[in-house]
Design a protein around this motif. Sequence first.
Motif, mmCIF file in Angstrom:
data_model
loop_
_atom_site.group_PDB
_atom_site.id
_atom_site.type_symbol
_atom_site.label_atom_id
_atom_site.label_comp_id
_atom_site.label_asym_id
_atom_site.label_seq_id
_atom_site.Cartn_x
_atom_site.Cartn_y
_atom_site.Cartn_z
ATOM 1 N N ALA A 165 0.724 -1.195 0.007
ATOM 2 C CA ALA A 165 0.084 -0.069 -0.487
ATOM 3 C C ALA A 165 0.653 1.103 0.106
ATOM 4 O O ALA A 165 0.184 2.235 -0.692
ATOM 5 N N LEU A 166 1.100 1.373 0.924
ATOM 6 C CA LEU A 166 2.586 3.050 0.864
ATOM 7 C C LEU A 166 3.324 2.615 -0.282
ATOM 8 O O LEU A 166 3.568 3.835 -0.594
ATOM 9 N N ALA A 167 4.126 2.022 -0.771
ATOM 10 C CA ALA A 167 4.505 1.316 -2.366
ATOM 11 C C ALA A 167 3.597 2.150 -3.335
ATOM 12 O O ALA A 167 4.129 2.411 -4.104
ATOM 13 N N ALA A 168 2.655 1.822 -3.382
ATOM 14 C CA ALA A 168 1.874 2.336 -5.046
ATOM 15 C C ALA A 168 1.062 3.444 -3.959
ATOM 16 O O ALA A 168 0.678 4.454 -5.105
ATOM 17 N N ALA A 169 1.395 4.123 -2.888
ATOM 18 C CA ALA A 169 0.667 5.358 -2.841
ATOM 19 C C ALA A 169 1.491 6.492 -3.383
ATOM 20 O O ALA A 169 1.862 7.327 -3.748
ATOM 21 N N ARG A 170 3.386 5.926 -2.959
ATOM 22 C CA ARG A 170 4.035 6.845 -3.068
ATOM 23 C C ARG A 170 4.600 6.464 -4.817
ATOM 24 O O ARG A 170 4.748 7.474 -5.112
ATOM 25 N N GLN A 171 4.295 5.805 -5.399
ATOM 26 C CA GLN A 171 4.135 6.140 -7.007
ATOM 27 C C GLN A 171 3.030 6.318 -7.384
ATOM 28 O O GLN A 171 3.414 7.521 -8.353
ATOM 29 N N ALA A 172 2.012 6.763 -6.808
ATOM 30 C CA ALA A 172 0.889 7.835 -7.589
ATOM 31 C C ALA A 172 1.391 8.900 -6.867
ATOM 32 O O ALA A 172 1.641 9.675 -8.252
ATOM 33 N N VAL A 173 2.091 9.590 -5.764
ATOM 34 C CA VAL A 173 2.516 10.838 -5.654
ATOM 35 C C VAL A 173 3.757 10.867 -6.250
ATOM 36 O O VAL A 173 3.237 12.376 -7.223
ATOM 37 N N ALA A 174 4.070 9.735 -6.690
ATOM 38 C CA ALA A 174 5.400 10.633 -7.490
ATOM 39 C C ALA A 174 4.815 10.564 -9.336
ATOM 40 O O ALA A 174 5.424 11.156 -9.537
ATOM 41 N N LEU A 175 4.093 10.157 -9.645
ATOM 42 C CA LEU A 175 3.617 10.425 -10.750
ATOM 43 C C LEU A 175 2.448 11.683 -10.548
ATOM 44 O O LEU A 175 3.087 12.339 -11.964
ATOM 45 N N ASP A 176 1.793 12.056 -10.003
ATOM 46 C CA ASP A 176 1.153 13.087 -10.083
ATOM 47 C C ASP A 176 1.319 13.824 -8.350
ATOM 48 O O ASP A 176 0.390 13.681 -7.587
ATOM 49 N N PRO A 177 1.732 14.692 -8.216
ATOM 50 C CA PRO A 177 1.974 15.250 -6.582
ATOM 51 C C PRO A 177 0.618 16.033 -6.122
ATOM 52 O O PRO A 177 0.689 15.893 -5.326
ATOM 53 N N LEU A 178 0.053 15.817 -7.313
ATOM 54 C CA LEU A 178 -1.363 16.788 -6.628
ATOM 55 C C LEU A 178 -2.706 16.027 -7.517
ATOM 56 O O LEU A 178 -3.443 16.100 -6.500
ATOM 57 N N ASN A 179 -2.313 14.447 -7.120
ATOM 58 C CA ASN A 179 -3.324 13.707 -7.438
ATOM 59 C C ASN A 179 -4.199 13.605 -5.579
ATOM 60 O O ASN A 179 -3.222 12.768 -4.283
ATOM 61 N N ILE A 180 -4.713 13.913 -5.220
ATOM 62 C CA ILE A 180 -5.982 13.800 -3.420
ATOM 63 C C ILE A 180 -5.429 12.360 -3.300
ATOM 64 O O ILE A 180 -5.540 11.935 -2.381
ATOM 65 N N ARG A 181 -6.208 11.009 -4.781
ATOM 66 C CA ARG A 181 -6.078 10.219 -3.970
ATOM 67 C C ARG A 181 -4.844 9.895 -3.355
ATOM 68 O O ARG A 181 -5.260 8.702 -2.371
ATOM 69 N N GLY A 182 -3.918 9.648 -4.001
ATOM 70 C CA GLY A 182 -2.550 9.320 -3.053
ATOM 71 C C GLY A 182 -2.740 9.464 -2.982
ATOM 72 O O GLY A 182 -1.515 9.002 -1.692
ATOM 73 N N ARG A 183 -2.443 11.468 -1.955
ATOM 74 C CA ARG A 183 -2.182 12.035 -0.898
ATOM 75 C C ARG A 183 -3.392 10.809 0.180
ATOM 76 O O ARG A 183 -2.438 10.788 1.523
ATOM 77 N N GLN A 184 -4.514 10.428 -0.130
ATOM 78 C CA GLN A 184 -5.279 10.261 0.877
ATOM 79 C C GLN A 184 -4.508 8.927 0.606
ATOM 80 O O GLN A 184 -4.638 8.179 2.369
ATOM 81 N N ALA A 185 -4.258 8.456 0.015
ATOM 82 C CA ALA A 185 -3.734 6.542 0.233
ATOM 83 C C ALA A 185 -2.608 6.651 1.029
ATOM 84 O O ALA A 185 -2.162 5.670 2.093
ATOM 85 N N GLU A 186 -1.367 8.185 1.094
ATOM 86 C CA GLU A 186 -0.448 7.603 1.765
ATOM 87 C C GLU A 186 0.024 8.264 3.227
ATOM 88 O O GLU A 186 0.032 7.986 3.993
ATOM 89 N N MET A 187 -1.428 8.909 3.187
ATOM 90 C CA MET A 187 -2.149 9.327 4.526
ATOM 91 C C MET A 187 -2.507 7.923 5.132
ATOM 92 O O MET A 187 -1.769 7.603 6.743
#
Length: 558
Positions: free
Chosen positions: A375-397
Amino acid sequence: MPLEVCRAQLGLILDSADFDATSRERRFLSHVVEEALSGRGDRIKAYSIAVEVFGRGEAFDPQTDPIVRIEAGHLRRALERYYLTSGQTDPILITIPKGGYVPVFSLRSPSALEAPPLPLVSEKPTAFPARRMPLPLALGGTVALLVAATLVLAWSWKSVRPIVPETPHVLVEPFDDLTGTGAATAIANGLKQEIVSQLSKFKDIVVMESAPKAGDASISMPRFVLAGSVGLSVDSFRLRVRLINMVNGSVLWADSYDGRIKVADVVKAQADVARNVSTSLAQTYGVIFQADANVHLDNPPDDWAAYSCTLSFYAYRVDLKPETRTSVRSCLEKAVARFPKYATAWALLSLVYIDDHRFQFPVDRAFSAAALERALAAARQAVALDPLNIRGRQAEMLALYFNKEIDASLRVGKQALAMNPNDTELMGEYGQRLAFAGEWHDGCALVEEARQKNPSALGYYEVDLALCSYFNRDYPQAAMWIKKSPVQSNPLYHMVAAAVLAEGGYKIEADREREWLDNNQPDLVQNLREAVSKRLTRSQDVEFFIGSLKKAGLAVAD
């Protein structure tokens, strides 16, 4: 500070996909920067900007037409967002202080991040020849090389555009002016730009200000069009707006909004209207989501199939059934394999892995730990691809929270909510994290706000609000909320219900919940302390909740 370095920073901002500004705001920034760098900072006034950038006539009056002030506010926010995201390491800061429109240039360095703005370049541009000045002569060898390297790396990174499935395109048309006055035109234009700005914060849609030219296959045609009109009365305006499905011409949604037209009120009114419109249309479970969720294709192309996986995730979150989670996980894993730069799919896959971790009964610690790591790896991949992606930030949180990195989790949630305060899905999850971390007052207020702004939202809002009332010792209110929740297929619902009803003295109902847990979730019953401690941070909250479970007749190990 050398002219070319400042111009290079301007180019870096304008070329960035993270600079969330309209074409007019980009012209605004280019104009004031070039005027300042050319030694004409004293000419940067509301009148000159309106005439030279916005095409207003010579009769323009900034006292009655607030268009420049409105656009300057939008531009300042766009610059702030840029420097919070991909501009975090840029060597030069360009800001436009409130109270004027003259830009300020600051050199960012490790030793001077908080240094006051440096003076502008020379007021006489003739001091610099037209030929590019060698950077080592301008800044000194080491600093120059660092600046040049930073700019080159940033430009090369931004030249890569992710390949993602087709997402909804929304065309925001100019709003009709029903009165034909200059003031109405300014308000209509301001409303459109503010709505574009607010809608653009939702990264799962593409916002367009103009339709593609006929025959231009490089740009997707919009599937939705937002249109409307503005009328004026003596001291107020009314916006009537509707969303049209271009596939069949149907009106999916329509509403009207009022605001005062006094100069002191109009900017706030436009922002409030734009927030309401964007939240209704673009939030999770909003109008656009509902429209696409009802589309069913027998043999969908790959891009639509991948996009449909994200829709199926939200359908799963309505009931949280384990069998549904399995199919959604498989769908999202195929989506990221087919579209490895699809940030939203990575983010939602992370959230599924988090659910594997937190909703697994009986607990398999090896599986649970692996799910959280994924989960943490996938969330950080999402944020790396798009720093403004809110679902990525939510998953990282969430991943950080369940990894017991509470402070880091709450920082991520706070930053994400600042990026898009209209995202009710994030608002509710961040509010839950705050509350469960012991900040019950602030967290519960966010959960309640999220529920009010998204009336078709998930049942976990009711469970959260039951816990909010429970920890506030308002047991009748807590019982009311828990009975309203529709997520009774989730074992944790029954755990919360047992504690709430037992503490409130509702013995018959509490006994019923205890019996359900004993009969259907014996593994959860054997691990109640672990399940509670995984979610509540403060020991006093854990012990109080455990005490209520014991009152319900559940045996909890000390």
